[in-house]
Design an enzyme around this catalytic site. Sequence first.
Site, PDB file in Angstrom:
ATOM      1  N   GLY A  43      81.113 -19.906 -63.122  1.00 30.79           N
ATOM      2  CA  GLY A  43      80.760 -21.095 -63.723  1.00 30.79           C
ATOM      3  C   GLY A  43      81.836 -21.151 -64.998  1.00 30.79           C
ATOM      4  O   GLY A  43      82.520 -22.475 -65.209  1.00 30.79           O
ATOM      5  N   TYR A  45      78.694 -20.254 -60.799  1.00 33.96           N
ATOM      6  CA  TYR A  45      77.446 -19.795 -61.160  1.00 33.96           C
ATOM      7  C   TYR A  45      77.905 -18.560 -62.066  1.00 33.96           C
ATOM      8  O   TYR A  45      78.630 -17.790 -61.803  1.00 33.96           O
ATOM      9  CB  TYR A  45      76.745 -19.144 -59.977  1.00 33.96           C
ATOM     10  N   CYS A  46      77.172 -18.435 -63.390  1.00 36.88           N
ATOM     11  CA  CYS A  46      77.536 -17.336 -64.282  1.00 36.88           C
ATOM     12  C   CYS A  46      79.195 -17.164 -64.557  1.00 36.88           C
ATOM     13  O   CYS A  46      79.574 -18.398 -64.993  1.00 36.88           O
ATOM     14  CB  CYS A  46      77.096 -16.024 -63.536  1.00 36.88           C
ATOM     15  N   LEU A  47      79.809 -16.307 -64.406  1.00 34.42           N
ATOM     16  CA  LEU A  47      81.221 -16.203 -64.576  1.00 34.42           C
ATOM     17  C   LEU A  47      81.863 -16.993 -63.952  1.00 34.42           C
ATOM     18  O   LEU A  47      82.942 -17.607 -64.256  1.00 34.42           O
ATOM     19  CB  LEU A  47      81.680 -14.688 -64.796  1.00 34.42           C
ATOM     20  N   LEU A  49      76.010 -23.394 -63.603  1.00 34.11           N
ATOM     21  CA  LEU A  49      74.483 -22.652 -63.471  1.00 34.11           C
ATOM     22  C   LEU A  49      74.469 -21.282 -64.151  1.00 34.11           C
ATOM     23  O   LEU A  49      75.280 -20.296 -64.127  1.00 34.11           O
ATOM     24  CB  LEU A  49      74.236 -22.098 -62.075  1.00 34.11           C
TER      25      LEU A  49
END
Length: 573
Positions: A310, A306-308, A334
């Site tokens: 990812g 998720y976010c960084l 994500l």
Amino acid sequence: MRQSSPTHWVQPGSLDMQVHAALARSSGSLSLISGMLAAIDWAAHLAVSPGKRLELLCLALQQGNRLLHYMGSAHAQASDLPVADRRFAAPDWQRWPYNLWHQGFLLNEQWWNAATRDVWGVEKHHADLVNFAARQLLDMFSPGNYLLTNPEVLRVSVEQGGNNLLTGLQNCMNDMVGLLLEQPANPDRSFLPGKDVAITPGKVVLRNDIMELIQYAPAGEAVYPEPLLIIPAWIMKYYILDLSPANSLIRYLVERGHTVFCVSWKNPGPEDRDLGMDDYLNAGLHAALDTVNRIVPGQKVHGAGYCLGGSLLAIAAAAMARDGDPRLASLTLLAAQTDFSEPGELGLFIDESQISLLEAQMQEAGTLSQTQMAAAFQMLRSYDLLWSRVIGQYLMGTPARNSDLMEWNADATRMPARMHSQYLRRLFLDDDLSEGRYPVDGKPVALSDINTPVFLVGTVRDHVAPWHSVFKLHYLCPAEITFVLVSGGHNAGIVSPPGHPRSQFQMRTRPAGGAYCPPDQWAAETPVTEGSWWPAWQTWLAQHSGEPTAPPRLGGTKAERMDDAPGTYIMEK
């Protein structure tokens, strides 16, 4: 674990560092020099652009004519207003003189938007910065922000005999005290980790200096054989993915037969200043993956970031593909960027001058504080995060809305100085990952080496990872990509369980090696599905998994004592 690599970790001379750190403290960590250069670039080029100035003069005359026509219309209705805006949608704003005040303000916004755009010769970054600054300054003078020019506030004040203003003053004073003390004015929380949120049962199966790894207890007697490893961003606590039981993505996956592991990052302090991106990759992601392989041997692993988190997972996947490591069954990213050339308005705060200022300040403090990050995001969404609060809590006297997601958002974390500098420079400023320059173990990685199926999620109103930027993985990676565009923003779009009102998404799969489709064309051609995207992802995971089998033991065969989830790192302030 902590590696010393001088690359992209700037250590200026002591005097220069102290001066720049002092400048950062006095300017709210914003580079005034960068802003000054942008203003000079814009003003100088506007001064030698007579055609643009003539265009702006004509626009001002047209706008004045529209407003005069509206003023002279005896039967003007809301539908006749020159400009519509959600800030002034209430019926009170359609009465004289408030309709004229807010229309004049909106037309002024339009003029300044035109004045700061498309000026011949201005560098794009400078134009964006001037446009953003103009919007921020204009927002300060919105008639909705002041008692005497806001008809909704005046009506409520009359109805309540001014009690709303007294309550609002108390709310303001409480917030001011909290700001001065650098802590919430009201320490009572409705959603406590381990009690109200982050309560999906599990065990901490690994703890090191940088993270805890949580394995969640199975909800049934059979699970898919491939475990799922979730890598959240280290700029926030992981439990956005495990909020209240009805709002928890982790619980949702566990209840549908997935063996879920999730990383919980440590909240770093000044002593962790030298932790870098390599530490988060090796002692974070790779250490977690090794532990998952030990607990669930012989199975490939679904990776989700998720976010960084990812972005970090994409880096690891590219390195594993380069080195012939086949342990990943799939990738789910994500709201995660892999190309940072167009990071949206977050890029306004990323240039050499700005990063150097932050580096000097972090060199003194050792970390980037929660308040610095919160201030940056607040500016990106000034109406939603600042001015709507001024109106609602200080003028209307309404109590602050409370939800698990909002309390999580206030439970912020810090970032180590070295790591923050490296990812700002290597990912955002230089875009090394998408251009094949990002090194892992001394050798660059290429996203084009990834061949595992990818489930890629973007959100429509994302101010952190704009979906057009997330979509760029399509031309960086030839693997099968299932792209999902969901309603909502960076956080609320991801936390969107079944039954969530007004949720919808678009979803289409590009086969491995398939032709590229531009993002706007993709959005125009892909049908909209009502409801949450979670069931679609769970179905996708099941399709890329084997037949269910008996669940693994928590912690595998290790006999040592394990702490209960959510662990200890989540509690650190």
